[in-house]
Design a protein around this motif. Structure first.
Motif, short mmCIF file in Angstrom:
data_model
loop_
_atom_site.label_atom_id
_atom_site.label_comp_id
_atom_site.label_asym_id
_atom_site.label_seq_id
_atom_site.Cartn_x
_atom_site.Cartn_y
_atom_site.Cartn_z
N HIS A 129 0.99 -1.14 0.06
CA HIS A 129 0.16 -0.13 -0.10
C HIS A 129 0.95 1.31 0.00
N ARG B 108 -2.57 3.83 7.48
CA ARG B 108 -3.06 2.76 6.73
C ARG B 108 -4.60 2.00 7.00
N PRO B 109 -5.11 1.94 5.79
CA PRO B 109 -6.51 1.34 6.30
C PRO B 109 -6.27 -0.44 6.18
N PHE B 110 -6.90 -1.07 7.11
CA PHE B 110 -6.94 -2.24 7.59
C PHE B 110 -8.15 -2.83 7.48
N ASP B 111 -8.35 -4.04 6.95
CA ASP B 111 -9.90 -4.77 6.98
C ASP B 111 -10.13 -5.43 8.48
N ASN B 112 -8.88 -6.08 9.06
CA ASN B 112 -9.09 -6.85 10.33
C ASN B 112 -8.11 -6.68 10.98
N ARG B 113 -8.40 -7.35 12.40
CA ARG B 113 -7.09 -7.34 13.26
C ARG B 113 -5.91 -8.06 12.86
N GLN C 4 -4.82 -8.38 9.76
CA GLN C 4 -3.82 -7.57 8.78
C GLN C 4 -3.04 -6.63 9.82
N LYS D 29 -8.33 -0.51 17.18
CA LYS D 29 -9.86 -0.37 17.61
C LYS D 29 -10.20 0.89 18.27
N THR E 95 -9.74 3.76 15.41
CA THR E 95 -10.42 3.88 14.29
C THR E 95 -11.92 3.65 14.68
#
Length: 389
Positions: free
Chosen positions: A149, A282-287, A289, A373, A376
């Motif tokens: 990314h 950075r954008p993360f989809d889940n923990r 990542q 968490k 965000t």
């Protein structure tokens, strides 16, 4: 008579008709090797070389590839480029995107390779491997590689503050150790170069046998103090710039995340700056990542009845990982009643007080996910104590 070979279907070629020109770039200081796969040419790839750093020559080569594909197929095709992340940074990626070319930067360690002890490696093979990896990625095959990314210029520039401070801190430690080593060889102990009275104290020092410091040793120590004081001044300037970035940054997202982190006891300005510049932008989809990006993800080994854990992979951001280890020890000191601290204490108690280091790595992973968490999604860490206003 029909044989078994007649009944078997003929092997089909890998699908390459994806309506684009696929290009890989092998970058070096002197030249860039461009490997391309054009539509209508089967699986045959061509290679060309352009001078390193010459974007104009690279664009001319891309134009020639598009013209060749147009003559062959009768229509225009877009170009999709892949390159490995390395010392060149992201400026080539940005230059290609500015020209309207789809560009991808891949993590080279994520590309599958032969497990032979001695495998062939050439620019030709690497270029073809990158093109095939790009084809598989565009076909939507899962886990074929990990694309990087790329940060924008402002996000990349914010990293410089924390990274430069770490370099300067290492230089400061080296100067202090060198001064102490020179004095220890003369029988002098107890001298602290970081104290403000370092120059006055130097005039009062005597060797172990009662003599004044030798002239050349004293001159060398004074020169080391000059360099040490320069580094100290630069560290202070970097820290002032860091504090300004956390409170008055043009990026509201970074400033908001930093202000939320600074409300937690145990997290100071340096920890908040590292978390914001190295991870939370950075954008993360889940923990998963989040943990994998920090190199804190577990590495299982399972084959048949054999199943064991190999520890964390460390295939991630080393600055973020070391910072999280330090923050975890601080968290235990300043947040002893939080749920994470109690989990650590219970885990260590079950092992009779042993295995604190493996447990702190696990705590670092949990703490990073909890902070992600918190920033965000606004999920407050259970039992965490906030600083007084």
């Amino acid at each position: 008579m029909t044989t078994l070979n007649d009944q078997l279907p003929e092997p089909t070629a890998i699908r390459v008709d994806l309506g684009a020109i696929f290009v890989s770039m092998e970058l070096s200081r002197s030249s860039w090797v461009v490997t391309s796969l054009l539509p209508g040419g089967g699986e045959k790839m061509s290679r060309h070389s352009v001078p390193g750093g010459d974007v104009v020559a690279l664009m001319a080569r891309f134009s020639a590839l598009q013209e060749k594909a147009r003559r062959r197929m009768g229509r225009e095709f877009p170009i999709i480029v892949i390159q490995e992340a390395g010392l060149d940074g992201f400026w080539i990626h940005r230059a290609l995107e500015k020209e309207g070319i789809e560009s991808h930067v891949v993590d080279p360690a994520s590309i599958a390779t032969s497990r032979r002890r001695r495998r062939a490696k050439t620019d030709k093979l690497d270029g073809e491997t990158l093109v095939r990896t790009l084809l598989a990625f565009k076909r939507g095959e899962p886990r074929v590689c990990a694309m990087v990314h790329a940060p924008n210029p402002d996000e990349e520039d914010r990293r410089r503050i924390g990274r430069e401070r770490k370099v300067l801190t290492g230089e400061r430690i080296a100067h202090v150790n060198r001064i102490k080593g020179l004095l220890f060889a003369q029988g002098v102990t107890g001298y602290e170069p970081l104290h403000r009275d370092r120059r006055d104290r130097l005039e009062e020092l005597r060797t172990g046998d009662g003599r004044p410091l030798p002239r050349h040793i004293k001159a060398q120590v004074l020169r080391e103090l000059d360099r040490l004081e320069l580094v100290i001044a630069q560290v202070r300037a970097i820290e002032a710039e860091r504090d300004a970035m956390l409170t008055q940054d043009g990026d509201a997202t970074c400033a908001d995340a930093a202000s939320m982190l600074l409300k937690l006891k145990g997290i100071g300005a340096e920890g908040a700056a590292i978390l914001c510049s190295e991870c939370l932008w950075r954008p993360f989809d889940n923990r998963r990542q989040v943990a994998a990006y920090a190199g804190l993800a577990p590495t299982p080994w399972q084959s048949g009845s054999v199943s064991r854990e190999q520890g964390v992979s460390k295939a991630g951001n080393p600055r973020l990982r070391s910072t999280m280890i330090q923050l975890s020890w601080l968290w235990l000191q300043h947040q002893p009643r939080s749920a994470l601290a109690r989990w650590f204490q219970e885990r260590v108690a079950r092992n009779g007080g042993r295995l604190r280091k493996p447990a702190i790595v696990a705590l670092a992973r949990k703490l990073l996910i909890a902070l992600w968490k918190y920033v965000t999604m606004g999920v407050v860490i259970e039992g965490a104590v906030m600083r007084a206003a």
